[in-house]
Design an enzyme around this catalytic site. Structure first.
Site, PDB file in Angstrom:
ATOM      1  N   PHE A 198       0.811  -1.221   0.000  1.00  0.00           N
ATOM      2  CA  PHE A 198       0.000   0.000   0.000  1.00  0.00           C
ATOM      3  C   PHE A 198       0.839   1.262   0.000  1.00  0.00           C
ATOM      4  O   PHE A 198       0.307   2.351   0.007  1.00  0.00           O
ATOM      5  CB  PHE A 198      -0.967   0.018   1.197  1.00  0.00           C
ATOM      6  CG  PHE A 198      -0.265   0.228   2.530  1.00  0.00           C
ATOM      7  CD1 PHE A 198       0.390  -0.809   3.135  1.00  0.00           C
ATOM      8  CD2 PHE A 198      -0.274   1.462   3.140  1.00  0.00           C
ATOM      9  CE1 PHE A 198       1.048  -0.628   4.347  1.00  0.00           C
ATOM     10  CE2 PHE A 198       0.380   1.658   4.360  1.00  0.00           C
ATOM     11  CZ  PHE A 198       1.040   0.605   4.961  1.00  0.00           C
TER      12      PHE A 198
ATOM     13  N   ALA B   6      -4.277   4.141   5.895  1.00  0.00           N
ATOM     14  CA  ALA B   6      -3.642   4.919   4.817  1.00  0.00           C
ATOM     15  C   ALA B   6      -4.600   5.023   3.636  1.00  0.00           C
ATOM     16  O   ALA B   6      -4.830   6.115   3.098  1.00  0.00           O
ATOM     17  CB  ALA B   6      -2.331   4.263   4.389  1.00  0.00           C
TER      18      ALA B   6
ATOM     19  N   PHE C 194      -3.145  14.417  -4.283  1.00  0.00           N
ATOM     20  CA  PHE C 194      -4.486  13.877  -4.010  1.00  0.00           C
ATOM     21  C   PHE C 194      -5.521  14.971  -3.788  1.00  0.00           C
ATOM     22  O   PHE C 194      -6.423  14.828  -2.961  1.00  0.00           O
ATOM     23  CB  PHE C 194      -4.444  12.928  -2.797  1.00  0.00           C
ATOM     24  CG  PHE C 194      -4.578  11.501  -3.228  1.00  0.00           C
ATOM     25  CD1 PHE C 194      -3.508  10.842  -3.799  1.00  0.00           C
ATOM     26  CD2 PHE C 194      -5.774  10.829  -3.117  1.00  0.00           C
ATOM     27  CE1 PHE C 194      -3.611   9.546  -4.238  1.00  0.00           C
ATOM     28  CE2 PHE C 194      -5.903   9.528  -3.548  1.00  0.00           C
ATOM     29  CZ  PHE C 194      -4.819   8.877  -4.108  1.00  0.00           C
TER      30      PHE C 194
ATOM     31  N   CYS D  13      -8.823  -1.147  -4.259  1.00  0.00           N
ATOM     32  CA  CYS D  13      -8.515  -1.096  -2.822  1.00  0.00           C
ATOM     33  C   CYS D  13      -9.332  -0.114  -2.001  1.00  0.00           C
ATOM     34  O   CYS D  13      -9.730  -0.431  -0.884  1.00  0.00           O
ATOM     35  CB  CYS D  13      -7.032  -0.776  -2.632  1.00  0.00           C
ATOM     36  SG  CYS D  13      -6.000  -2.203  -2.875  1.00  0.00           S
TER      37      CYS D  13
ATOM     38  N   PHE E 282      -9.655   2.905 -14.138  1.00  0.00           N
ATOM     39  CA  PHE E 282     -10.013   3.706 -12.955  1.00  0.00           C
ATOM     40  C   PHE E 282      -9.079   4.879 -12.729  1.00  0.00           C
ATOM     41  O   PHE E 282      -9.387   5.792 -11.978  1.00  0.00           O
ATOM     42  CB  PHE E 282     -10.120   2.824 -11.710  1.00  0.00           C
ATOM     43  CG  PHE E 282      -8.811   2.519 -11.027  1.00  0.00           C
ATOM     44  CD1 PHE E 282      -8.009   1.483 -11.455  1.00  0.00           C
ATOM     45  CD2 PHE E 282      -8.384   3.278  -9.947  1.00  0.00           C
ATOM     46  CE1 PHE E 282      -6.800   1.202 -10.830  1.00  0.00           C
ATOM     47  CE2 PHE E 282      -7.178   3.011  -9.298  1.00  0.00           C
ATOM     48  CZ  PHE E 282      -6.388   1.969  -9.750  1.00  0.00           C
TER      49      PHE E 282
HETATM   50  N1  LIG Z   1      -4.466  -4.296  -6.459  1.00  0.00           N
HETATM   51  C1  LIG Z   1      -3.874  -3.785  -5.401  1.00  0.00           C
HETATM   52  O1  LIG Z   1      -3.274  -2.723  -5.507  1.00  0.00           O
HETATM   53  C2  LIG Z   1      -3.873  -4.509  -4.074  1.00  0.00           C
HETATM   54  C3  LIG Z   1      -3.178  -3.935  -3.042  1.00  0.00           C
HETATM   55  C4  LIG Z   1      -3.102  -4.598  -1.837  1.00  0.00           C
HETATM   56  C5  LIG Z   1      -3.694  -5.830  -1.677  1.00  0.00           C
HETATM   57  N2  LIG Z   1      -4.403  -6.365  -2.678  1.00  0.00           N
HETATM   58  C6  LIG Z   1      -4.954  -7.705  -2.479  1.00  0.00           C
HETATM   59  O2  LIG Z   1      -4.101  -8.643  -3.157  1.00  0.00           O
HETATM   60  C7  LIG Z   1      -4.865  -9.698  -3.716  1.00  0.00           C
HETATM   61  C8  LIG Z   1      -4.615  -9.787  -5.198  1.00  0.00           C
HETATM   62  O3  LIG Z   1      -5.000  -8.565  -5.786  1.00  0.00           O
HETATM   63  P1  LIG Z   1      -4.772  -8.300  -7.315  1.00  0.00           P
HETATM   64  O4  LIG Z   1      -5.111  -6.871  -7.551  1.00  0.00           O
HETATM   65  O5  LIG Z   1      -3.410  -8.783  -7.731  1.00  0.00           O
HETATM   66  O6  LIG Z   1      -5.898  -9.236  -7.953  1.00  0.00           O
HETATM   67  P2  LIG Z   1      -5.936  -9.873  -9.428  1.00  0.00           P
HETATM   68  O7  LIG Z   1      -7.337 -10.249  -9.691  1.00  0.00           O
HETATM   69  O8  LIG Z   1      -5.250  -8.971 -10.410  1.00  0.00           O
HETATM   70  O9  LIG Z   1      -5.048 -11.176  -9.313  1.00  0.00           O
HETATM   71  C9  LIG Z   1      -5.430 -12.288  -8.587  1.00  0.00           C
HETATM   72  C10 LIG Z   1      -4.965 -13.509  -9.381  1.00  0.00           C
HETATM   73  O10 LIG Z   1      -5.161 -14.664  -8.569  1.00  0.00           O
HETATM   74  C11 LIG Z   1      -5.565 -15.727  -9.419  1.00  0.00           C
HETATM   75  N3  LIG Z   1      -6.246 -16.739  -8.604  1.00  0.00           N
HETATM   76  C12 LIG Z   1      -7.506 -16.693  -8.103  1.00  0.00           C
HETATM   77  N4  LIG Z   1      -7.774 -17.830  -7.453  1.00  0.00           N
HETATM   78  C13 LIG Z   1      -6.658 -18.591  -7.519  1.00  0.00           C
HETATM   79  C14 LIG Z   1      -6.327 -19.883  -7.034  1.00  0.00           C
HETATM   80  N5  LIG Z   1      -7.197 -20.602  -6.334  1.00  0.00           N
HETATM   81  N6  LIG Z   1      -5.092 -20.352  -7.289  1.00  0.00           N
HETATM   82  C15 LIG Z   1      -4.190 -19.610  -7.981  1.00  0.00           C
HETATM   83  N7  LIG Z   1      -4.453 -18.403  -8.482  1.00  0.00           N
HETATM   84  C16 LIG Z   1      -5.676 -17.905  -8.251  1.00  0.00           C
HETATM   85  C17 LIG Z   1      -6.474 -15.065 -10.435  1.00  0.00           C
HETATM   86  O11 LIG Z   1      -6.597 -15.847 -11.609  1.00  0.00           O
HETATM   87  C18 LIG Z   1      -5.742 -13.740 -10.670  1.00  0.00           C
HETATM   88  O12 LIG Z   1      -4.842 -13.834 -11.759  1.00  0.00           O
HETATM   89  C19 LIG Z   1      -6.312  -9.396  -3.364  1.00  0.00           C
HETATM   90  O13 LIG Z   1      -6.630 -10.118  -2.202  1.00  0.00           O
HETATM   91  C20 LIG Z   1      -6.326  -7.911  -3.109  1.00  0.00           C
HETATM   92  O14 LIG Z   1      -7.348  -7.530  -2.252  1.00  0.00           O
HETATM   93  C21 LIG Z   1      -4.489  -5.742  -3.884  1.00  0.00           C
HETATM   94  O1  LIG Z   2      -6.279  13.730  -6.491  1.00  0.00           O
HETATM   95  C1  LIG Z   2      -6.774  12.623  -6.713  1.00  0.00           C
HETATM   96  C2  LIG Z   2      -6.019  11.428  -6.668  1.00  0.00           C
HETATM   97  C3  LIG Z   2      -6.659  10.215  -6.942  1.00  0.00           C
HETATM   98  N1  LIG Z   2      -7.973  10.188  -7.252  1.00  0.00           N
HETATM   99  C4  LIG Z   2      -8.619   8.900  -7.569  1.00  0.00           C
HETATM  100  O2  LIG Z   2      -8.397   7.989  -6.510  1.00  0.00           O
HETATM  101  C5  LIG Z   2      -8.374   6.654  -7.029  1.00  0.00           C
HETATM  102  C6  LIG Z   2      -7.190   5.895  -6.506  1.00  0.00           C
HETATM  103  O3  LIG Z   2      -5.986   6.417  -7.034  1.00  0.00           O
HETATM  104  P1  LIG Z   2      -4.553   5.854  -6.594  1.00  0.00           P
HETATM  105  O4  LIG Z   2      -4.464   5.879  -5.111  1.00  0.00           O
HETATM  106  O5  LIG Z   2      -3.526   6.585  -7.368  1.00  0.00           O
HETATM  107  O6  LIG Z   2      -4.604   4.361  -7.154  1.00  0.00           O
HETATM  108  P2  LIG Z   2      -4.552   2.908  -6.494  1.00  0.00           P
HETATM  109  O7  LIG Z   2      -3.766   2.079  -7.450  1.00  0.00           O
HETATM  110  O8  LIG Z   2      -5.937   2.476  -6.131  1.00  0.00           O
HETATM  111  O9  LIG Z   2      -3.642   3.025  -5.193  1.00  0.00           O
HETATM  112  C7  LIG Z   2      -4.159   2.956  -3.874  1.00  0.00           C
HETATM  113  O10 LIG Z   2      -4.392   1.618  -3.471  1.00  0.00           O
HETATM  114  C8  LIG Z   2      -3.239   0.762  -3.590  1.00  0.00           C
HETATM  115  C9  LIG Z   2      -3.650  -0.614  -3.119  1.00  0.00           C
HETATM  116  O11 LIG Z   2      -3.887  -0.633  -1.734  1.00  0.00           O
HETATM  117  C10 LIG Z   2      -2.068   1.324  -2.766  1.00  0.00           C
HETATM  118  O12 LIG Z   2      -0.906   0.585  -3.079  1.00  0.00           O
HETATM  119  C11 LIG Z   2      -1.823   2.791  -3.072  1.00  0.00           C
HETATM  120  O13 LIG Z   2      -0.854   3.332  -2.166  1.00  0.00           O
HETATM  121  C12 LIG Z   2      -3.117   3.580  -2.970  1.00  0.00           C
HETATM  122  O14 LIG Z   2      -2.894   4.948  -3.345  1.00  0.00           O
HETATM  123  C13 LIG Z   2      -8.359   6.781  -8.555  1.00  0.00           C
HETATM  124  O15 LIG Z   2      -9.656   6.501  -9.055  1.00  0.00           O
HETATM  125  C14 LIG Z   2      -7.986   8.222  -8.789  1.00  0.00           C
HETATM  126  O16 LIG Z   2      -8.539   8.720  -9.993  1.00  0.00           O
HETATM  127  C15 LIG Z   2      -8.721  11.351  -7.286  1.00  0.00           C
HETATM  128  O17 LIG Z   2      -9.914  11.330  -7.557  1.00  0.00           O
HETATM  129  N2  LIG Z   2      -8.104  12.543  -7.017  1.00  0.00           N
END
Ligand SMILES: NC(=O)c1ccc[n+]([C@@H]2O[C@H](COP(=O)([O-])OP(=O)(O)OC[C@H]3O[C@@H](n4cnc5c(N)ncnc54)[C@H](O)[C@@H]3O)[C@@H](O)[C@H]2O)c1
Ligand SMILES: O=c1ccn([C@@H]2O[C@H](COP(=O)(O)OP(=O)(O)O[C@H]3O[C@H](CO)[C@@H](O)[C@H](O)[C@H]3O)[C@@H](O)[C@H]2O)c(=O)[nH]1
Length: 372
Positions: free
Chosen positions: A144, A196, A239, A250, A312
């Site tokens: 994050f 956060a 932001f 997230c 997004f």
């Molecule tokens: N996207 C983010 O920025 C973010 C940040 C922090 C935490 N997370 C958490 O991390 C996790 C993954 O997020 P993501 O954004 O990478 O999701 P994602 O959907 O991009 O990726 C998840 C992957 O896991 C695979 N998968 C699902 N079930 C499975 C199984 N049983 N065995 C093996 N693979 C399997 C899916 O096919 C997919 O490719 C989620 O729990 C999410 O909440 C995401």
């Molecule tokens: O001034 C701003 C900045 C952002 N956004 C919107 O806020 C959303 C989230 O943006 P951003 O935080 O840049 O993207 P994420 O990839 O969702 O990242 C958040 O979520 C991730 C997963 O938890 C963390 O790794 C990051 O630190 C956290 O910022 C988007 O729709 C942006 O368009 C606004 O509307 N106004």
């Protein structure tokens, strides 16, 4: 399993070749040439795509990292057992299918009532499936800190996991300065992520809602206001962009997790406070769609509307929780004929969008790259 303390990690298996798994694994592989990283996924199509030159998701710089490391110390596979079992004399993958199935189930307990219960539930499930010679440790290592890339939190369950933390820290220490590698207890780590993201979501929401409803009512220019407000170093310039609502995988999830946590802790006022961040965000999207309808003489029925951009946020193909979805849905409900284009949205996502737009519009498809 008796393992000498601080033995360096030589193999990492990442379950899930998605937005988190692949960038994290690619960075680890590139920074740690002595660690063999295998990313496994249940989707054969996704694994095949990562093994090809048409990667299933876009992230700036990711393809370059993969081309440097894939086949060297980064591998993509559907084999949930092989990558670990074949090479590792110990650890999670040593065993049989049941072991990894359980790990996967534990790691993906998306229906766990609260994020906080996830590590404890995972640990319990894994422990129940332990066999002689195999020991599992659950660490929390949330992703994050996107804007503080030189910082990483590693944490173990309160009374356990310290050895595992000490083994994980050196992996990040290859590129994160030691003083920025934070270790803390698991609950602090999990709460840090929620707070956060909730505070960022609240800030983005507030930026879009700058009273009185941004500049529209007063003639103020929202970007000028953002510039002036952000010049106060206590507030800071980031932001503060008004948008049609925050999206992404997230923010909403983490704010709602915090709401649930507050409810469980019998703090209903605090819960309602955080919930209002999500409510405002929904309102902002509907308000934007309504403004389009009003500006088009109170009806969009049968009108062809181009939607440029569907992810997004910029520089991603990720459409999860994109505000564009709600805006488009509202316009479609009102009978508009939408034409959606986003050059970064690819693969399944774009296919769906194209099918949707084909069904709803008779406009010709733009050629790739012709969109702004
Ligand atoms: N996207 C983010 O920025 C973010 C940040 C922090 C935490 N997370 C958490 O991390 C996790 C993954 O997020 P993501 O954004 O990478 O999701 P994602 O959907 O991009 O990726 C998840 C992957 O896991 C695979 N998968 C699902 N079930 C499975 C199984 N049983 N065995 C093996 N693979 C399997 C899916 O096919 C997919 O490719 C989620 O729990 C999410 O909440 C995401
Ligand atoms: O001034 C701003 C900045 C952002 N956004 C919107 O806020 C959303 C989230 O943006 P951003 O935080 O840049 O993207 P994420 O990839 O969702 O990242 C958040 O979520 C991730 C997963 O938890 C963390 O790794 C990051 O630190 C956290 O910022 C988007 O729709 C942006 O368009 C606004 O509307 N106004």
């Amino acid at each position: 399993h008796a393992r000498p303390p601080h033995q360096p990690i030589r193999r990492i298996c990442c379950i899930g070749a998605g937005y988190v798994g692949v960038p994290s694994s690619a960075v680890i592989a590139s920074k740690c040439p002595d660690i063999d990283v295998t990313v496994v996924d249940i989707s054969a199509a996704k694994v095949a795509a990562w093994n090809s030159d048409r990667h299933p998701l876009y992230e700036p710089g990711l393809s370059e990292l993969i081309s440097q490391t894939r086949g060297v110390n980064l591998h993509f596979s559907c084999d949930m057992i092989g990558p670990l079992e074949a090479r590792s004399p110990y650890g999670l993958g040593q065993g049989k299918a049941a072991d990894l199935t359980t790990l996967e189930a534990a790691a993906r307990l998306r229906k766990a009532p609260c994020q906080f219960e996830l590590p404890r539930a995972s640990a319990t499930i894994l422990r129940a499936n332990e066999r002689p010679g195999v020991r599992h440790t659950v660490l929390s290592n949330p992703e994050f800190l996107a804007r503080a890339p030189l910082c990483r939190i590693c944490s173990g369950l309160i009374d356990e996991g310290q050895e595992a933390v000490q083994r994980l820290v050196p992996v990040y220490a290859r590129w994160v300065p030691k003083e920025r590698l934070v270790t803390m207890n698991l609950w602090s780590s999990e709460l840090s992520k929620l707070v956060a993201n909730a505070m960022l979501a609240q800030r983005a929401s507030a930026a879009s809602m700058r009273p009185p409803q941004s500049g529209e009512a007063t003639g103020a220019d929202v970007s000028e206001v953002a510039l002036a407000v952000g010049a106060d170093s206590r507030i800071g310039p980031r932001f503060l962009c008004a948008s049609l609502g925050f999206g992404g995988s997230c923010f909403q999830k983490d704010v709602l997790n915090l709401v649930y946590l507050c409810e469980c802790l019998n703090l209903p006022e605090v819960a309602r406070y955080w919930e209002s961040v999500v409510t405002l965000n929904q309102y902002q999207k509907y308000r934007f769609a309504d403004k389009i309808i009003v500006d088009l003489f109170n009806t969009v029925k049968g009108k062809r509307i181009a939607v440029l951009g569907f992810a997004f946020k910029k520089d991603t193909g990720d459409t999860r929780e994109s505000p564009a979805i709600d805006v488009c849905r509202r316009l479609i409900d009102e009978g508009a004929l939408l034409r959606v284009y986003d050059p970064k949205v690819c693969w399944r996502g774009s296919l769906l969008i194209y099918v949707l737009s084909f069904l709803l519009s008779s406009w010709p498809l733009p050629s790739r790259g012709s969109a702004p």
